[in-house]
Scaffold this active site. Structure first.
Site, PDB file in Angstrom:
ATOM      1  N   LYS A 154       0.832  -1.210   0.000  1.00 37.42           N
ATOM      2  CA  LYS A 154       0.000   0.000   0.000  1.00 37.42           C
ATOM      3  C   LYS A 154       0.865   1.257   0.000  1.00 37.42           C
ATOM      4  O   LYS A 154       0.683   2.149  -0.831  1.00 37.42           O
ATOM      5  CB  LYS A 154      -0.900   0.012   1.249  1.00 37.42           C
ATOM      6  N   ASN A 155       1.814   1.339   0.935  1.00 38.92           N
ATOM      7  CA  ASN A 155       2.526   2.604   1.106  1.00 38.92           C
ATOM      8  C   ASN A 155       3.536   2.894  -0.001  1.00 38.92           C
ATOM      9  O   ASN A 155       4.040   4.010  -0.090  1.00 38.92           O
ATOM     10  CB  ASN A 155       3.173   2.670   2.496  1.00 38.92           C
ATOM     11  N   ARG A 206      -4.109   9.743   3.587  1.00 36.82           N
ATOM     12  CA  ARG A 206      -2.901  10.486   3.916  1.00 36.82           C
ATOM     13  C   ARG A 206      -2.088  10.803   2.658  1.00 36.82           C
ATOM     14  O   ARG A 206      -1.563  11.888   2.480  1.00 36.82           O
ATOM     15  CB  ARG A 206      -2.085   9.604   4.868  1.00 36.82           C
ATOM     16  N   CYS A 257      -5.278   7.920   8.961  1.00 34.47           N
ATOM     17  CA  CYS A 257      -5.633   7.446  10.307  1.00 34.47           C
ATOM     18  C   CYS A 257      -5.279   8.484  11.366  1.00 34.47           C
ATOM     19  O   CYS A 257      -4.215   9.107  11.294  1.00 34.47           O
ATOM     20  CB  CYS A 257      -4.903   6.132  10.607  1.00 34.47           C
ATOM     21  N   ARG A 295       0.420  14.255  13.261  1.00 33.11           N
ATOM     22  CA  ARG A 295       0.901  14.048  11.894  1.00 33.11           C
ATOM     23  C   ARG A 295       1.051  15.353  11.094  1.00 33.11           C
ATOM     24  O   ARG A 295       0.399  15.546  10.061  1.00 33.11           O
ATOM     25  CB  ARG A 295       0.000  13.050  11.148  1.00 33.11           C
ATOM     26  N   PRO A 296       1.927  16.246  11.575  1.00 34.63           N
ATOM     27  CA  PRO A 296       2.108  17.504  10.836  1.00 34.63           C
ATOM     28  C   PRO A 296       2.806  17.272   9.500  1.00 34.63           C
ATOM     29  O   PRO A 296       3.380  16.197   9.274  1.00 34.63           O
ATOM     30  CB  PRO A 296       3.018  18.314  11.772  1.00 34.63           C
ATOM     31  N   ILE A 297       2.760  18.274   8.609  1.00 38.53           N
ATOM     32  CA  ILE A 297       3.487  18.158   7.335  1.00 38.53           C
ATOM     33  C   ILE A 297       4.513  19.290   7.214  1.00 38.53           C
ATOM     34  O   ILE A 297       4.896  19.685   6.127  1.00 38.53           O
ATOM     35  CB  ILE A 297       2.532  18.121   6.109  1.00 38.53           C
ATOM     36  N   ASP A 306       3.674   0.394  12.208  1.00 45.64           N
ATOM     37  CA  ASP A 306       2.453  -0.175  11.607  1.00 45.64           C
ATOM     38  C   ASP A 306       2.200  -1.618  12.049  1.00 45.64           C
ATOM     39  O   ASP A 306       1.101  -2.134  11.845  1.00 45.64           O
ATOM     40  CB  ASP A 306       2.535  -0.123  10.071  1.00 45.64           C
ATOM     41  N   ILE A 314       6.841   6.633  17.425  1.00 38.62           N
ATOM     42  CA  ILE A 314       6.554   7.416  16.208  1.00 38.62           C
ATOM     43  C   ILE A 314       5.269   8.244  16.350  1.00 38.62           C
ATOM     44  O   ILE A 314       5.242   9.408  15.978  1.00 38.62           O
ATOM     45  CB  ILE A 314       6.429   6.489  14.961  1.00 38.62           C
ATOM     46  N   ARG A 317      -9.128  -0.071   3.642  1.00 39.01           N
ATOM     47  CA  ARG A 317      -8.221   0.897   3.008  1.00 39.01           C
ATOM     48  C   ARG A 317      -6.863   0.282   2.732  1.00 39.01           C
ATOM     49  O   ARG A 317      -6.129   0.752   1.861  1.00 39.01           O
ATOM     50  CB  ARG A 317      -8.016   2.108   3.930  1.00 39.01           C
TER      51      ARG A 317
HETATM   52  N1  EPU Z   1       6.549  14.151  11.129  1.00 41.81           N
HETATM   53  C1  EPU Z   1       6.717  15.481  11.458  1.00 41.81           C
HETATM   54  N2  EPU Z   1       6.658  16.409  10.453  1.00 41.81           N
HETATM   55  C2  EPU Z   1       6.450  16.058   9.162  1.00 41.81           C
HETATM   56  C3  EPU Z   1       6.278  14.701   8.835  1.00 41.81           C
HETATM   57  C4  EPU Z   1       6.320  13.779   9.843  1.00 41.81           C
HETATM   58  O1  EPU Z   1       6.908  15.824  12.619  1.00 41.81           O
HETATM   59  O2  EPU Z   1       6.425  16.964   8.306  1.00 41.81           O
HETATM   60  C5  EPU Z   1       6.584  13.140  12.190  1.00 41.81           C
HETATM   61  C6  EPU Z   1       5.207  12.508  12.417  1.00 41.81           C
HETATM   62  O3  EPU Z   1       4.423  13.248  13.303  1.00 41.81           O
HETATM   63  C7  EPU Z   1       5.587  11.150  12.972  1.00 41.81           C
HETATM   64  C8  EPU Z   1       6.881  10.824  12.248  1.00 41.81           C
HETATM   65  O4  EPU Z   1       7.388  12.066  11.770  1.00 41.81           O
HETATM   66  O5  EPU Z   1       5.860  11.253  14.336  1.00 41.81           O
HETATM   67  C9  EPU Z   1       6.744   9.844  11.107  1.00 41.81           C
HETATM   68  O6  EPU Z   1       5.903  10.352  10.167  1.00 41.81           O
HETATM   69  P1  EPU Z   1       6.061   9.957   8.642  1.00 41.81           P
HETATM   70  O7  EPU Z   1       6.067  11.204   7.838  1.00 41.81           O
HETATM   71  O8  EPU Z   1       7.161   8.996   8.441  1.00 41.81           O
HETATM   72  O9  EPU Z   1       4.730   9.210   8.398  1.00 41.81           O
HETATM   73  P2  EPU Z   1       3.774   9.335   7.222  1.00 41.81           P
HETATM   74  O10 EPU Z   1       4.486   9.634   5.957  1.00 41.81           O
HETATM   75  O11 EPU Z   1       2.654  10.229   7.604  1.00 41.81           O
HETATM   76  C10 EPU Z   1       3.981   6.819   6.490  1.00 41.81           C
HETATM   77  C11 EPU Z   1       2.958   5.740   6.300  1.00 41.81           C
HETATM   78  C12 EPU Z   1       2.422   5.317   7.640  1.00 41.81           C
HETATM   79  C13 EPU Z   1       3.568   4.821   8.504  1.00 41.81           C
HETATM   80  C14 EPU Z   1       4.673   5.886   8.598  1.00 41.81           C
HETATM   81  C15 EPU Z   1       5.899   5.418   9.339  1.00 41.81           C
HETATM   82  C16 EPU Z   1       2.045   6.302   4.153  1.00 41.81           C
HETATM   83  C17 EPU Z   1       0.915   6.833   3.373  1.00 41.81           C
HETATM   84  N3  EPU Z   1       1.902   6.268   5.473  1.00 41.81           N
HETATM   85  O12 EPU Z   1       3.247   7.863   7.144  1.00 41.81           O
HETATM   86  O13 EPU Z   1       1.533   4.251   7.385  1.00 41.81           O
HETATM   87  O14 EPU Z   1       3.099   4.552   9.796  1.00 41.81           O
HETATM   88  O15 EPU Z   1       5.051   6.322   7.279  1.00 41.81           O
HETATM   89  O16 EPU Z   1       6.425   4.290   8.750  1.00 41.81           O
HETATM   90  O17 EPU Z   1       3.052   5.887   3.597  1.00 41.81           O
HETATM   91  C18 EPU Z   1      -0.233   2.792   7.852  1.00 41.81           C
HETATM   92  O18 EPU Z   1       0.032   2.230   6.776  1.00 41.81           O
HETATM   93  O19 EPU Z   1      -1.042   2.316   8.696  1.00 41.81           O
HETATM   94  C19 EPU Z   1       0.423   4.056   8.152  1.00 41.81           C
HETATM   95  C20 EPU Z   1      -0.010   4.878   9.099  1.00 41.81           C
END
Ligand code: EPU
Length: 421
Positions: free
Chosen positions: A22-23, A92, A116, A121-123, A304, A326, A396
């Protein structure tokens, strides 16, 4: 609205084949719009997150042809439009259109993504990275307007090794002028899959899979082809089921190196799992022992799999500890495991599991995707009937989960919940 009904305590015997990740798929599909030609992506899982991406592509006037396991995307008639929040907040990964549209058009208006609710989950790291590449970011409520005259390569250090930020910045930098270096990049296998696809289309990316990725910008990307890697989280989820209920259960189409953090913990607990090339053979054992885990970025224990693994730990004798590093809100399933008979306490980001406890069927709710997986595992080992609500979260991310489990002997079905009015 749908529910899943599981009748537990059945052994699992036969073979489960793992689908595409998926990811990886949810990043590769937005990446495909970078080309001005056709891209073919194979081994795409049939899950609702992919349907949501198809909806976004169609909205952007991209031609999408879906066949079994593959998708062909042609951007010849594509238009850059604001994706309505009702579509982008379904998942997401809609945020990957920020990097991809910025690279392609130097202008993107998009809403904060969905996904989720497992933490804030900031960007911010995505946005900071776009700014480092020369873009300006305006915030208008939960909408972002990101634009640039031109994008220029830069050195970007990620404060956190974020999967999303690493991929989004790789996408944005692919067509920037000069070289971009991402330091403290995430190293998850999905990132390598995305980079390989971009390189196949003509990008110049080296270092994906390490913490330093270098991207030399190119003017144009052309026809692309790739195959999605097997889903390591799906593989891990079924391996956990096999360790608890397997009667020679075979999980195939896996890359064992991608789930080593899990398999080493299962072995430490005393599980009977045998790894052979791309297959894991699982047999249930009488006694499992408590172990501790701490989630971490790849190759650490994946967050995950933390929730599915917590169900496994309820069947291990002794006191196990989980530290979730995380996400700050990834223990929402614990309330329901306890309702089923588990003995788990949580404090901040630590869960303590006192095992072994028998589980009994109950009515529970899938609060998020992996919470749902944890509850299906609980339902499979519980005595009696478990009814799981809000299973749209599960659909999903797990392709054909009902069929896959039914084929190996589970008693599980998906039903519509009738509307009351
Ligand atoms: N973070 C920040 N700022 C940012 C981005 C992230 O502080 O701009 C922090 C988050 O708050 C978190 C950590 O960094 O504490 C990790 O976030 P990451 O960006 O790696 O996660 P993500 O991209 O939102 C993806 C997967 C998640 C998986 C994580 C970690 C996708 C669509 N989602 O999320 O998948 O848990 O990486 O491996 O690829 C799932 O499949 O159930 C799922 C939640």
């Amino acid at each position: 609205m749908k529910k899943i009904i599981v009748n537990g305590s059945k052994k699992l015997k036969g073979t489960i084949r793992i689908s595409g990740a998926k990811n990886a798929a949810v990043a590769i599909i937005p990446a495909a719009i970078l080309a001005d030609e056709e891209a073919t992506i194979c081994n795409v899982p049939e899950i609702s997150d992919i349907e949501s991406l198809e909806e976004i592509l169609t909205y952007l006037n991209v031609d999408v042809k879906r066949a079994t396991e593959s998708i062909v995307i042609n951007t010849i008639n594509m238009e850059n439009k604001v994706i309505p929040t009702e579509i982008s907040n379904k998942l997401r990964a809609s945020y990957y259109f920020m990097g991809a549209l910025l690279a392609k058009y130097k202008y993107v208006e998009m809403y904060f993504p969905g996904g989720c609710k497992i933490g804030s989950r900031p960007i911010n790291l995505h946005l900071k990275g776009f700014q480092a590449l020369g873009a300006t970011v305006e915030e208008d409520g939960d909408k972002y307007i990101i634009k640039a005259e031109k994008l220029k390569g830069a050195n970007i250090y990620l404060d956190v090794a974020s999967v999303g930020a690493t991929i989004n910045l790789m996408l944005a930098a692919t067509k920037a002028e000069g070289t971009t270096t991402i330091e403290n990049a995430a190293r998850e296998p999905e990132i390598v899959n995305v980079a390989t696809f971009l390189n196949n289309m003509g990008a110049k990316i080296v270092g994906a899979g390490t913490s330093i990725i270098k991207i030399k910008g190119v003017d144009k990307l052309t026809k692309g082809f790739t195959e999605i890697i097997p889903d390591r989280i799906e593989a891990g989820t079924y391996t956990i089921m096999g360790a608890l209920l397997g009667d020679n259960l075979k999980i195939t189409n896996i890359i064992p190196e991608h789930i080593e953090a899990l398999t080493s913990k299962l072995k430490e607990a005393g599980a009977d799992i045998v790894i052979e090339d791309d297959t894991i053979i699982c047999n249930a054992v009488d006694k499992l022992n408590a172990v501790n885990i701490k989630t971490y970025y790849f190759p650490g224990f994946p967050t995950d799999l933390q929730q599915p693994f917590s169900t496994f730990l309820t069947q291990c004798s002794g006191k196990s500890k989980i530290e979730e590093t995380i996400y700050e809100n990834r223990f929402m399933h614990v309330e329901y495991l306890n309702k089923m008979g588990a003995n788990i306490t949580t404090k901040d980001r630590i869960a303590t599991i006192n095992g072994k406890t028998p589980l009994k069927g109950e009515s529970v709710t899938a609060t998020d995707l992996r919470a749902g997986a944890a509850l299906i595992i609980a339902g499979l080992i519980a005595e009696g009937e478990t009814v799981i609500k809000e299973v749209e979260h599960i659909l999903r991310g797990y392709e054909g989960i009902i069929e896959k489990l039914t084929n190996v002997g589970a008693s599980i079905k998906l039903e519509e919940i009738p509307c009351k009015n």
